[in-house]
Scaffold this motif. Structure first.
Motif, PDB file in Angstrom:
ATOM      1  N   ASP A  92       0.845  -1.192   0.000  1.00  0.00           N
ATOM      2  CA  ASP A  92       0.000   0.000   0.000  1.00  0.00           C
ATOM      3  C   ASP A  92       0.879   1.240   0.000  1.00  0.00           C
ATOM      4  O   ASP A  92       1.793   1.351   0.817  1.00  0.00           O
ATOM      5  CB  ASP A  92      -0.883   0.035   1.249  1.00  0.00           C
ATOM      6  CG  ASP A  92      -1.673  -1.242   1.472  1.00  0.00           C
ATOM      7  OD1 ASP A  92      -1.794  -2.038   0.529  1.00  0.00           O
ATOM      8  OD2 ASP A  92      -2.163  -1.432   2.597  1.00  0.00           O
ATOM      9  N   TYR A  93       0.562   2.157  -0.906  1.00  0.00           N
ATOM     10  CA  TYR A  93       1.232   3.453  -0.942  1.00  0.00           C
ATOM     11  C   TYR A  93       0.230   4.473  -0.420  1.00  0.00           C
ATOM     12  O   TYR A  93      -0.836   4.652  -1.012  1.00  0.00           O
ATOM     13  CB  TYR A  93       1.672   3.807  -2.365  1.00  0.00           C
ATOM     14  CG  TYR A  93       2.512   2.735  -3.021  1.00  0.00           C
ATOM     15  CD1 TYR A  93       3.694   2.291  -2.435  1.00  0.00           C
ATOM     16  CD2 TYR A  93       2.123   2.156  -4.225  1.00  0.00           C
ATOM     17  CE1 TYR A  93       4.466   1.308  -3.037  1.00  0.00           C
ATOM     18  CE2 TYR A  93       2.897   1.171  -4.828  1.00  0.00           C
ATOM     19  CZ  TYR A  93       4.061   0.755  -4.230  1.00  0.00           C
ATOM     20  OH  TYR A  93       4.826  -0.218  -4.829  1.00  0.00           O
ATOM     21  N   GLY A  94       0.543   5.114   0.696  1.00  0.00           N
ATOM     22  CA  GLY A  94      -0.335   6.115   1.290  1.00  0.00           C
ATOM     23  C   GLY A  94       0.301   7.483   1.190  1.00  0.00           C
ATOM     24  O   GLY A  94       1.405   7.699   1.692  1.00  0.00           O
ATOM     25  N   ILE A  95      -0.394   8.401   0.535  1.00  0.00           N
ATOM     26  CA  ILE A  95       0.120   9.760   0.333  1.00  0.00           C
ATOM     27  C   ILE A  95      -0.801  10.713   1.084  1.00  0.00           C
ATOM     28  O   ILE A  95      -1.989  10.822   0.755  1.00  0.00           O
ATOM     29  CB  ILE A  95       0.165  10.120  -1.167  1.00  0.00           C
ATOM     30  CG1 ILE A  95       0.993   9.062  -1.918  1.00  0.00           C
ATOM     31  CG2 ILE A  95       0.717  11.531  -1.373  1.00  0.00           C
ATOM     32  CD1 ILE A  95       0.548   8.826  -3.324  1.00  0.00           C
ATOM     33  N   ILE A  96      -0.267  11.379   2.104  1.00  0.00           N
ATOM     34  CA  ILE A  96      -1.066  12.285   2.920  1.00  0.00           C
ATOM     35  C   ILE A  96      -1.234  13.600   2.154  1.00  0.00           C
ATOM     36  O   ILE A  96      -0.256  14.275   1.849  1.00  0.00           O
ATOM     37  CB  ILE A  96      -0.407  12.551   4.300  1.00  0.00           C
ATOM     38  CG1 ILE A  96       0.017  11.256   4.984  1.00  0.00           C
ATOM     39  CG2 ILE A  96      -1.344  13.384   5.174  1.00  0.00           C
ATOM     40  CD1 ILE A  96      -1.047  10.246   5.212  1.00  0.00           C
ATOM     41  N   ILE A  97      -2.490  13.938   1.878  1.00  0.00           N
ATOM     42  CA  ILE A  97      -2.799  15.165   1.137  1.00  0.00           C
ATOM     43  C   ILE A  97      -2.986  16.342   2.092  1.00  0.00           C
ATOM     44  O   ILE A  97      -2.515  17.436   1.847  1.00  0.00           O
ATOM     45  CB  ILE A  97      -4.073  14.971   0.281  1.00  0.00           C
ATOM     46  CG1 ILE A  97      -3.890  13.820  -0.703  1.00  0.00           C
ATOM     47  CG2 ILE A  97      -4.475  16.252  -0.430  1.00  0.00           C
ATOM     48  CD1 ILE A  97      -2.780  14.017  -1.692  1.00  0.00           C
ATOM     49  N   SER A  98      -3.726  16.089   3.191  1.00  0.00           N
ATOM     50  CA  SER A  98      -3.949  17.156   4.171  1.00  0.00           C
ATOM     51  C   SER A  98      -4.146  16.537   5.549  1.00  0.00           C
ATOM     52  O   SER A  98      -4.546  15.383   5.679  1.00  0.00           O
ATOM     53  CB  SER A  98      -5.171  18.001   3.789  1.00  0.00           C
ATOM     54  OG  SER A  98      -6.344  17.203   3.784  1.00  0.00           O
ATOM     55  N   GLY A  99      -3.847  17.319   6.574  1.00  0.00           N
ATOM     56  CA  GLY A  99      -3.991  16.852   7.946  1.00  0.00           C
ATOM     57  C   GLY A  99      -2.837  15.967   8.371  1.00  0.00           C
ATOM     58  O   GLY A  99      -1.777  15.944   7.744  1.00  0.00           O
ATOM     59  N   GLU A 100      -3.067  15.233   9.463  1.00  0.00           N
ATOM     60  CA  GLU A 100      -2.068  14.326  10.017  1.00  0.00           C
ATOM     61  C   GLU A 100      -2.738  12.996  10.336  1.00  0.00           C
ATOM     62  O   GLU A 100      -3.916  12.955  10.678  1.00  0.00           O
ATOM     63  CB  GLU A 100      -1.519  14.877  11.337  1.00  0.00           C
ATOM     64  CG  GLU A 100      -0.257  15.626  11.248  1.00  0.00           C
ATOM     65  CD  GLU A 100       0.332  15.883  12.635  1.00  0.00           C
ATOM     66  OE1 GLU A 100       1.554  16.053  12.678  1.00  0.00           O
ATOM     67  OE2 GLU A 100      -0.398  15.920  13.637  1.00  0.00           O
ATOM     68  N   ILE A 101      -1.960  11.930  10.260  1.00  0.00           N
ATOM     69  CA  ILE A 101      -2.441  10.596  10.627  1.00  0.00           C
ATOM     70  C   ILE A 101      -1.381   9.947  11.499  1.00  0.00           C
ATOM     71  O   ILE A 101      -0.193  10.232  11.358  1.00  0.00           O
ATOM     72  CB  ILE A 101      -2.756   9.738   9.376  1.00  0.00           C
ATOM     73  CG1 ILE A 101      -3.628   8.545   9.722  1.00  0.00           C
ATOM     74  CG2 ILE A 101      -1.503   9.293   8.678  1.00  0.00           C
ATOM     75  CD1 ILE A 101      -5.055   8.863   9.926  1.00  0.00           C
ATOM     76  N   GLU A 102      -1.832   9.100  12.396  1.00  0.00           N
ATOM     77  CA  GLU A 102      -0.917   8.326  13.218  1.00  0.00           C
ATOM     78  C   GLU A 102      -1.035   6.876  12.771  1.00  0.00           C
ATOM     79  O   GLU A 102      -2.129   6.317  12.722  1.00  0.00           O
ATOM     80  CB  GLU A 102      -1.325   8.462  14.683  1.00  0.00           C
ATOM     81  CG  GLU A 102      -0.289   8.007  15.655  1.00  0.00           C
ATOM     82  CD  GLU A 102      -0.684   8.377  17.078  1.00  0.00           C
ATOM     83  OE1 GLU A 102      -1.318   7.537  17.740  1.00  0.00           O
ATOM     84  OE2 GLU A 102      -0.372   9.519  17.482  1.00  0.00           O
ATOM     85  N   LEU A 103       0.089   6.272  12.404  1.00  0.00           N
ATOM     86  CA  LEU A 103       0.151   4.872  12.012  1.00  0.00           C
ATOM     87  C   LEU A 103       0.679   4.092  13.210  1.00  0.00           C
ATOM     88  O   LEU A 103       1.800   4.327  13.652  1.00  0.00           O
ATOM     89  CB  LEU A 103       1.065   4.691  10.802  1.00  0.00           C
ATOM     90  CG  LEU A 103       1.383   3.264  10.379  1.00  0.00           C
ATOM     91  CD1 LEU A 103       0.117   2.467  10.057  1.00  0.00           C
ATOM     92  CD2 LEU A 103       2.324   3.268   9.177  1.00  0.00           C
ATOM     93  N   GLU A 104      -0.165   3.196  13.735  1.00  0.00           N
ATOM     94  CA  GLU A 104       0.215   2.396  14.900  1.00  0.00           C
ATOM     95  C   GLU A 104       0.372   0.941  14.476  1.00  0.00           C
ATOM     96  O   GLU A 104      -0.511   0.368  13.840  1.00  0.00           O
ATOM     97  CB  GLU A 104      -0.848   2.500  15.995  1.00  0.00           C
ATOM     98  CG  GLU A 104      -0.472   1.743  17.260  1.00  0.00           C
ATOM     99  CD  GLU A 104      -1.527   1.867  18.341  1.00  0.00           C
ATOM    100  OE1 GLU A 104      -1.874   0.836  18.942  1.00  0.00           O
ATOM    101  OE2 GLU A 104      -2.000   3.001  18.575  1.00  0.00           O
ATOM    102  N   LEU A 105       1.491   0.341  14.829  1.00  0.00           N
ATOM    103  CA  LEU A 105       1.757  -1.060  14.532  1.00  0.00           C
ATOM    104  C   LEU A 105       1.257  -1.932  15.680  1.00  0.00           C
ATOM    105  O   LEU A 105       0.904  -1.432  16.751  1.00  0.00           O
ATOM    106  CB  LEU A 105       3.238  -1.271  14.261  1.00  0.00           C
ATOM    107  CG  LEU A 105       3.823  -0.401  13.143  1.00  0.00           C
ATOM    108  CD1 LEU A 105       5.307  -0.691  12.960  1.00  0.00           C
ATOM    109  CD2 LEU A 105       3.059  -0.568  11.846  1.00  0.00           C
ATOM    110  N   GLU A 106       1.239  -3.253  15.454  1.00  0.00           N
ATOM    111  CA  GLU A 106       0.653  -4.179  16.424  1.00  0.00           C
ATOM    112  C   GLU A 106       1.298  -4.136  17.805  1.00  0.00           C
ATOM    113  O   GLU A 106       0.677  -4.525  18.789  1.00  0.00           O
ATOM    114  CB  GLU A 106       0.678  -5.599  15.880  1.00  0.00           C
ATOM    115  CG  GLU A 106       2.092  -6.147  15.688  1.00  0.00           C
ATOM    116  CD  GLU A 106       2.090  -7.502  15.046  1.00  0.00           C
ATOM    117  OE1 GLU A 106       1.476  -8.437  15.583  1.00  0.00           O
ATOM    118  OE2 GLU A 106       2.709  -7.623  13.971  1.00  0.00           O
TER     119      GLU A 106
END
Length: 162
Positions: A92-106
Protein backbone atom coordinates in the motif's frame (compact mmCIF):
# COMPACT_ATOMS: atom_id res chain seq x y z
CA UNK A 1 -16.78 16.98 4.78
CA UNK A 2 -13.81 17.54 2.54
CA UNK A 3 -13.80 18.76 -1.05
CA UNK A 4 -14.92 16.43 -3.84
CA UNK A 5 -12.27 14.59 -5.84
CA UNK A 6 -11.99 15.25 -9.57
CA UNK A 7 -11.05 12.18 -11.63
CA UNK A 8 -9.99 12.49 -15.27
CA UNK A 9 -9.62 9.29 -17.32
CA UNK A 10 -7.95 8.93 -20.71
CA UNK A 11 -8.26 6.28 -23.39
CA UNK A 12 -8.26 5.96 -27.19
CA UNK A 13 -10.73 6.62 -29.96
CA UNK A 14 -11.36 4.18 -32.84
CA UNK A 15 -8.33 5.56 -34.71
CA UNK A 16 -6.05 4.92 -31.73
CA UNK A 17 -5.64 8.60 -30.82
CA UNK A 18 -5.55 9.59 -27.14
CA UNK A 19 -8.80 11.10 -25.84
CA UNK A 20 -10.37 12.06 -22.55
CA UNK A 21 -13.01 9.44 -21.73
CA UNK A 22 -14.33 10.89 -18.47
CA UNK A 23 -14.09 13.93 -16.21
CA UNK A 24 -16.11 13.52 -13.01
CA UNK A 25 -16.22 14.52 -9.38
CA UNK A 26 -16.57 11.99 -6.57
CA UNK A 27 -17.64 12.57 -2.97
CA UNK A 28 -16.30 10.49 -0.11
CA UNK A 29 -18.97 8.47 1.74
CA UNK A 30 -18.82 7.60 5.44
CA UNK A 31 -18.23 3.85 5.87
CA UNK A 32 -20.34 1.70 8.26
CA UNK A 33 -17.69 1.77 11.03
CA UNK A 34 -18.00 5.57 11.09
CA UNK A 35 -14.25 6.22 11.33
CA UNK A 36 -13.65 7.37 7.77
CA UNK A 37 -15.24 8.46 4.52
CA UNK A 38 -13.97 6.88 1.29
CA UNK A 39 -14.36 6.71 -2.43
CA UNK A 40 -12.74 4.27 -4.82
CA UNK A 41 -11.51 6.15 -7.88
CA UNK A 42 -10.24 3.23 -9.96
CA UNK A 43 -9.38 -0.45 -9.84
CA UNK A 44 -7.66 -2.86 -12.19
CA UNK A 45 -8.64 -6.53 -12.37
CA UNK A 46 -5.05 -7.63 -13.00
CA UNK A 47 -1.45 -6.72 -12.30
CA UNK A 48 -0.02 -5.84 -14.70
CA UNK A 49 -3.08 -3.86 -15.69
CA UNK A 50 -4.77 -4.29 -19.08
CA UNK A 51 -5.07 -0.91 -20.84
CA UNK A 52 -7.55 -2.54 -23.26
CA UNK A 53 -10.04 -3.13 -20.43
CA UNK A 54 -12.76 -0.52 -21.02
CA UNK A 55 -14.43 -1.11 -17.62
CA UNK A 56 -14.84 2.01 -15.49
CA UNK A 57 -12.53 0.94 -12.68
CA UNK A 58 -14.57 2.84 -10.07
CA UNK A 59 -17.52 0.55 -10.78
CA UNK A 60 -15.61 -2.72 -10.30
CA UNK A 61 -16.50 -4.51 -7.06
CA UNK A 62 -13.53 -4.29 -4.68
CA UNK A 63 -13.07 -4.79 -0.96
CA UNK A 64 -10.19 -3.21 0.91
CA UNK A 65 -7.97 -4.74 -1.77
CA UNK A 66 -8.71 -6.52 -5.04
CA UNK A 67 -7.30 -10.03 -5.44
CA UNK A 68 -5.07 -10.07 -8.51
CA UNK A 69 -5.49 -6.35 -9.09
CA UNK A 70 -5.04 -2.83 -7.76
CA UNK A 71 -7.16 -0.13 -6.12
CA UNK A 72 -6.79 3.63 -5.76
CA UNK A 73 -9.04 5.32 -3.24
CA UNK A 74 -9.32 8.51 -1.25
CA UNK A 75 -9.77 8.12 2.50
CA UNK A 76 -10.91 11.00 4.67
CA UNK A 77 -10.02 9.88 8.21
CA UNK A 78 -12.51 11.66 10.41
CA UNK A 79 -11.38 13.82 13.37
CA UNK A 80 -10.48 11.75 16.44
CA UNK A 81 -11.35 8.49 14.67
CA UNK A 82 -9.38 5.25 14.65
CA UNK A 83 -9.52 2.29 12.26
CA UNK A 84 -9.63 -1.35 13.34
CA UNK A 85 -6.37 -3.27 13.56
CA UNK A 86 -5.87 -4.97 10.18
CA UNK A 87 -3.47 -6.62 7.71
CA UNK A 88 -3.92 -7.13 3.96
CA UNK A 89 -1.98 -9.11 1.36
CA UNK A 90 -1.02 -5.97 -0.51
CA UNK A 91 1.62 -3.32 -0.81
CA UNK A 92 0.00 0.00 0.00
CA UNK A 93 1.23 3.45 -0.94
CA UNK A 94 -0.34 6.11 1.29
CA UNK A 95 0.12 9.76 0.33
CA UNK A 96 -1.07 12.28 2.92
CA UNK A 97 -2.80 15.16 1.14
CA UNK A 98 -3.95 17.16 4.17
CA UNK A 99 -3.99 16.85 7.95
CA UNK A 100 -2.07 14.33 10.02
CA UNK A 101 -2.44 10.60 10.63
CA UNK A 102 -0.92 8.33 13.22
CA UNK A 103 0.15 4.87 12.01
CA UNK A 104 0.22 2.40 14.90
CA UNK A 105 1.76 -1.06 14.53
CA UNK A 106 0.65 -4.18 16.42
CA UNK A 107 3.23 -3.61 19.19
CA UNK A 108 1.74 -0.16 20.02
CA UNK A 109 4.65 1.67 18.37
CA UNK A 110 3.42 4.59 16.26
CA UNK A 111 4.54 7.48 14.06
CA UNK A 112 2.77 10.65 12.96
CA UNK A 113 2.72 11.39 9.26
CA UNK A 114 1.72 14.77 7.82
CA UNK A 115 0.71 16.41 4.56
CA UNK A 116 3.12 15.69 1.71
CA UNK A 117 4.56 12.62 3.42
CA UNK A 118 4.28 9.04 2.11
CA UNK A 119 3.77 5.67 3.78
CA UNK A 120 4.79 2.35 2.24
CA UNK A 121 2.74 -0.32 4.02
CA UNK A 122 4.12 -3.86 3.46
CA UNK A 123 1.59 -6.33 4.83
CA UNK A 124 2.01 -5.42 8.51
CA UNK A 125 -0.64 -5.50 11.22
CA UNK A 126 -1.57 -1.85 11.80
CA UNK A 127 -4.26 0.73 12.45
CA UNK A 128 -4.79 4.41 11.67
CA UNK A 129 -5.76 7.22 14.04
CA UNK A 130 -6.51 10.83 13.26
CA UNK A 131 -5.02 12.71 16.25
CA UNK A 132 -6.91 15.92 15.44
CA UNK A 133 -10.28 16.55 17.06
CA UNK A 134 -11.24 19.09 14.37
CA UNK A 135 -9.50 18.32 11.04
CA UNK A 136 -10.02 15.56 8.52
CA UNK A 137 -6.90 13.77 7.29
CA UNK A 138 -7.15 13.09 3.54
CA UNK A 139 -5.02 10.23 2.21
CA UNK A 140 -4.63 8.77 -1.26
CA UNK A 141 -4.11 5.00 -1.03
CA UNK A 142 -2.88 2.81 -3.88
CA UNK A 143 -3.17 -0.89 -2.96
CA UNK A 144 -1.61 -3.58 -5.15
CA UNK A 145 -2.01 -7.27 -4.43
CA UNK A 146 1.15 -8.80 -2.98
CA UNK A 147 2.33 -12.17 -1.79
CA UNK A 148 1.72 -12.44 1.97
CA UNK A 149 4.62 -11.86 4.31
CA UNK A 150 6.19 -15.18 5.31
CA UNK A 151 7.84 -15.95 8.61
CA UNK A 152 9.70 -19.27 8.85
CA UNK A 153 7.92 -20.44 5.70
CA UNK A 154 4.42 -19.65 7.05
CA UNK A 155 2.34 -16.85 5.50
CA UNK A 156 0.91 -14.32 7.95
CA UNK A 157 -2.88 -14.23 7.40
CA UNK A 158 -4.98 -11.27 6.38
CA UNK A 159 -6.77 -9.88 9.43
CA UNK A 160 -9.51 -7.38 10.24
CA UNK A 161 -10.42 -6.69 13.86
CA UNK A 162 -14.17 -6.37 14.38
Amino acid sequence: MNLPIRRIVTGHNLEGTAVFTSDEEFETVVIPTGDAAMTTLWTTATVPADCNDETDGAKRDAGTTLKGGSVIRIVDMLPGASSPLHRTDSIDYGIIISGEIELELENNVSKRIGAGEIIIQRGTLHKWKNPSETEICRIVFVLIEAKPYEMNGISLPEYMQH
